[in-house]
Design a protein around this motif. Sequence first.
Motif, mmCIF file in Angstrom:
data_model
loop_
_atom_site.group_PDB
_atom_site.id
_atom_site.type_symbol
_atom_site.label_atom_id
_atom_site.label_comp_id
_atom_site.label_asym_id
_atom_site.label_seq_id
_atom_site.Cartn_x
_atom_site.Cartn_y
_atom_site.Cartn_z
ATOM 1 N N MET A 1 47.584 14.505 39.443
ATOM 2 C CA MET A 1 47.260 15.857 39.779
ATOM 3 C C MET A 1 46.250 15.805 40.895
ATOM 4 S SD MET A 1 48.599 17.445 37.548
ATOM 5 C CE MET A 1 49.277 17.498 36.017
ATOM 6 N N GLU A 2 45.222 15.034 41.390
ATOM 7 C CA GLU A 2 44.379 14.992 42.198
ATOM 8 C C GLU A 2 45.177 14.459 43.455
ATOM 9 O OE1 GLU A 2 39.876 12.915 43.715
ATOM 10 O OE2 GLU A 2 41.337 11.816 42.465
ATOM 11 N N GLY A 3 46.026 13.382 43.296
ATOM 12 C CA GLY A 3 46.777 13.063 44.557
ATOM 13 C C GLY A 3 47.612 14.054 45.274
ATOM 14 N N LEU A 4 48.158 14.664 44.080
ATOM 15 C CA LEU A 4 49.209 15.747 44.582
ATOM 16 C C LEU A 4 48.648 16.795 45.444
ATOM 17 C CD1 LEU A 4 51.451 15.999 41.219
ATOM 18 C CD2 LEU A 4 52.199 15.218 43.515
ATOM 19 N N SER A 5 47.489 17.079 44.931
ATOM 20 C CA SER A 5 46.805 18.445 45.685
ATOM 21 C C SER A 5 46.228 17.995 46.981
ATOM 22 C CB SER A 5 45.483 18.555 44.755
ATOM 23 O OG SER A 5 44.367 17.646 44.674
ATOM 24 N N GLY B 1 42.606 6.144 50.408
ATOM 25 C CA GLY B 1 42.298 7.359 49.597
ATOM 26 C C GLY B 1 43.463 8.462 49.629
ATOM 27 N N TYR B 2 43.666 9.222 48.735
ATOM 28 C CA TYR B 2 44.418 10.325 48.877
ATOM 29 C C TYR B 2 44.104 11.181 50.065
ATOM 30 C CZ TYR B 2 45.469 9.512 43.847
ATOM 31 O OH TYR B 2 45.977 8.767 42.646
ATOM 32 N N HIS B 3 42.706 11.494 50.344
ATOM 33 C CA HIS B 3 42.499 12.438 51.406
ATOM 34 C C HIS B 3 42.731 11.847 52.713
ATOM 35 C CE1 HIS B 3 39.181 9.672 50.036
ATOM 36 N NE2 HIS B 3 38.846 9.550 51.499
ATOM 37 N N GLU B 4 43.004 10.599 52.860
ATOM 38 C CA GLU B 4 43.625 9.967 54.144
ATOM 39 C C GLU B 4 45.068 10.535 54.410
ATOM 40 O OE1 GLU B 4 40.334 8.453 53.846
ATOM 41 O OE2 GLU B 4 41.373 6.790 52.803
ATOM 42 N N ALA B 5 45.794 11.188 53.473
ATOM 43 C CA ALA B 5 47.218 11.700 53.676
ATOM 44 C C ALA B 5 46.955 12.906 54.653
ATOM 45 C CB ALA B 5 47.898 12.048 52.367
ATOM 46 N N PHE C 1 48.395 24.506 48.358
ATOM 47 C CA PHE C 1 47.806 23.464 48.904
ATOM 48 C C PHE C 1 47.591 23.443 50.459
ATOM 49 C CE2 PHE C 1 49.049 21.535 44.697
ATOM 50 C CZ PHE C 1 47.913 21.592 44.032
ATOM 51 N N VAL C 2 48.734 23.527 51.242
ATOM 52 C CA VAL C 2 48.502 23.500 52.714
ATOM 53 C C VAL C 2 49.015 24.869 53.060
ATOM 54 C CG1 VAL C 2 48.720 21.187 52.692
ATOM 55 C CG2 VAL C 2 50.819 22.464 52.922
ATOM 56 N N ASP C 3 49.040 25.304 54.536
ATOM 57 C CA ASP C 3 49.698 26.284 55.167
ATOM 58 C C ASP C 3 51.055 25.792 55.675
ATOM 59 O OD1 ASP C 3 48.808 25.077 57.684
ATOM 60 O OD2 ASP C 3 47.240 26.647 57.939
ATOM 61 N N LYS D 1 44.464 24.001 52.412
ATOM 62 C CA LYS D 1 43.776 25.303 52.139
ATOM 63 C C LYS D 1 42.685 25.120 50.975
ATOM 64 C CE LYS D 1 46.470 29.111 52.092
ATOM 65 N NZ LYS D 1 47.557 29.797 51.996
ATOM 66 N N ALA D 2 42.080 25.945 50.829
ATOM 67 C CA ALA D 2 41.054 26.047 49.699
ATOM 68 C C ALA D 2 41.234 25.316 48.203
ATOM 69 C CB ALA D 2 40.564 27.521 49.361
ATOM 70 N N LYS D 3 42.583 25.367 47.983
ATOM 71 C CA LYS D 3 42.917 24.659 46.689
ATOM 72 C C LYS D 3 43.162 23.134 46.737
ATOM 73 C CE LYS D 3 44.956 28.582 44.114
ATOM 74 N NZ LYS D 3 46.350 29.326 43.602
ATOM 75 N N ALA D 4 43.177 22.525 48.004
ATOM 76 C CA ALA D 4 43.567 21.481 48.263
ATOM 77 C C ALA D 4 42.326 20.387 47.574
ATOM 78 C CB ALA D 4 43.749 21.053 49.758
ATOM 79 N N GLY D 5 42.688 19.582 47.017
ATOM 80 C CA GLY D 5 41.821 18.605 46.342
ATOM 81 C C GLY D 5 41.435 18.854 45.007
ATOM 82 N N ASP D 6 41.801 20.368 44.602
ATOM 83 C CA ASP D 6 41.348 20.714 43.200
ATOM 84 C C ASP D 6 42.355 20.438 42.365
ATOM 85 O OD1 ASP D 6 40.421 22.172 41.086
ATOM 86 O OD2 ASP D 6 40.466 24.120 42.125
#
Length: 455
Positions: free
Chosen positions: A178-182, A408-412, A436-438, A444-449
Amino acid sequence: MILNTMLFDKKYEFKTLNEVMAKANEEKSGDMLAGLAAESAEERVAAKAVLSKITLEELRNNPAVPYEEDEVTRIIQDSVNEKIYQELKDWTVEEFREWILDENTTGEQIKRASRGITSEMVAAVTKLMSNLDLVYGAKKIRISAHCNTTIGKEGTLSFRLQPNHPTDDPDGIVASIMEGLSYGAGDAVIGLNPVDDSTESVVRVLKKFDEVKKKYEIPTQICVLAHVTTQMEAIRQGAPTDLVFQSIAGSEKGNTAFGISGDLIEEARQLALRQGTASGPNVMYFETGQGAELSSNAHLGVDQLTMEARCYGFARKYEPYLVNTVVGFIGPEYLYDSKQVIRAGLEDHFMGKLSGIPMGCDACYTNHMKADQNDVESLAILLAEAGCNFFIGVPHGDDVMLNYQSLGYHEAPALRQLLGLKPIEEFDEWLQKMDFVDANGKLKAKAGDASTLLV
C-alpha cells in the motif's frame, strides 16, 4: 589474432583472448580475487589497445567458454542472425564502438545489429567505453516488452515494488504494498523475495497479491521470486502467476549451481504461457549480477563483466519481460566500493540493452561495502538518464529481509519529476484515478498515505 602491443617502450604480451578481455576490464575486486585483473593501469591500457584491434569475427570464433563444453555458449552462438553477422564480422571492436556512439547511428540500427552479435562482442565493446559512453550509447536503445502492461516505452521509468518481510507476514506485506503504490512504485511488478520457499507459502502470497491487484484494479504484474521449480508447482496448483522468476548465470556450471538449465527455463516459460495469468507474450523475469559465477566457482577463468554479458545472451532466448542486475548485492569481494558499483551498473545496463533485452537495475549495496545511499542515488540518476526500464524500490531504501540497501519508494516520483518521466501509461492513469498524482505526474496530498487504500 595479435595479442601484444608496445606501450611506453614496453612490450605487453597476452597468452589468450580471455586474458586480454579480463585485463581490459575496469578495476573490479572480483577480478582481483580471481587472479584475472591487470596488474597495473599501464597493463590495463595495453589490454584495451589490443582488444580494440580484435575483430568481431575473432570474438565469435573464440567464445569465453568452448561451444562443446557449455550450454550458455551454445544458446548464444545458435541465436546469432547469420545474415546480420556477415555484415559486421570484419569490424574491429573500436570500429563497433565508434559506430554505436556515432550521432548518425540510430537505436533501431543498433537493435538490428544486436541480433547478429555474441555476448563476447557485447562485453568487448563495453570495456572500451567510458561511463559517459555507456550512458550515451544505452540512451539510444529502447527495448520494450509486454506482460499485462508494456514496459520500456519512451518517456517512462518503472519501479518494481519489493514488499519483503522477515516472516512473510501477509499483513506486513500488504502494508508495504500500500505504501509503495501510494508513491507510484509497482508498475513494473509487485515482486516479493520469500523467506519461505515452499510451494504452500508461494501460493499463499501469490493469492494475496492477486487479491490486492483485483480489489484495487491495479494494472501491473505480480511475482514471487522463489526458485523456478517452486513457482512451476504453484502454477500447477492454480496460483495466479503473471511472471516466472529465476536468477541466471553466464555459464552452464553457474546455472547448474542455481538448479536450472535452458530446457527447464523453457519449460517454465511454456507453462506460464499456458496456465499463467498474464496476457503475455513476455512472462519471464531474470536477475543477474557481476560476480555471481565467481561466488559459485563457476566463472571458468573468465572475468566477471564477460560472464555478466553472457547472462544477457542466455536471457534473450526466453523473451523476458524484466531483467535486472542486482548490481551491489553480492558484496565487496566482487565490487569493492561505490566507484566499482556505479561502473558495473552502467556496464550492465548498456550490455543488457545492446543484447536486446528489457533491462533494469537494482541500484543497491550491502552494509559491509564502501558505498552509501548517496552513491546508489547517483547511479539511479545516471541510469534513468540512460533510459533504464525500471528500478527496485523498498520501504525507505532498507530491505529488512535481505538485509541490504536499495532505492526507496519515494525515489520513484523524485526521479520521474527530475527527468520528466512517467510510469507505464495504464499505471499512471490509475495513480491519477486514486488521486496520488496529477495529470503532470506531480504528487498530490494523498501520495505516501497508505491508509488511502485501506478505506
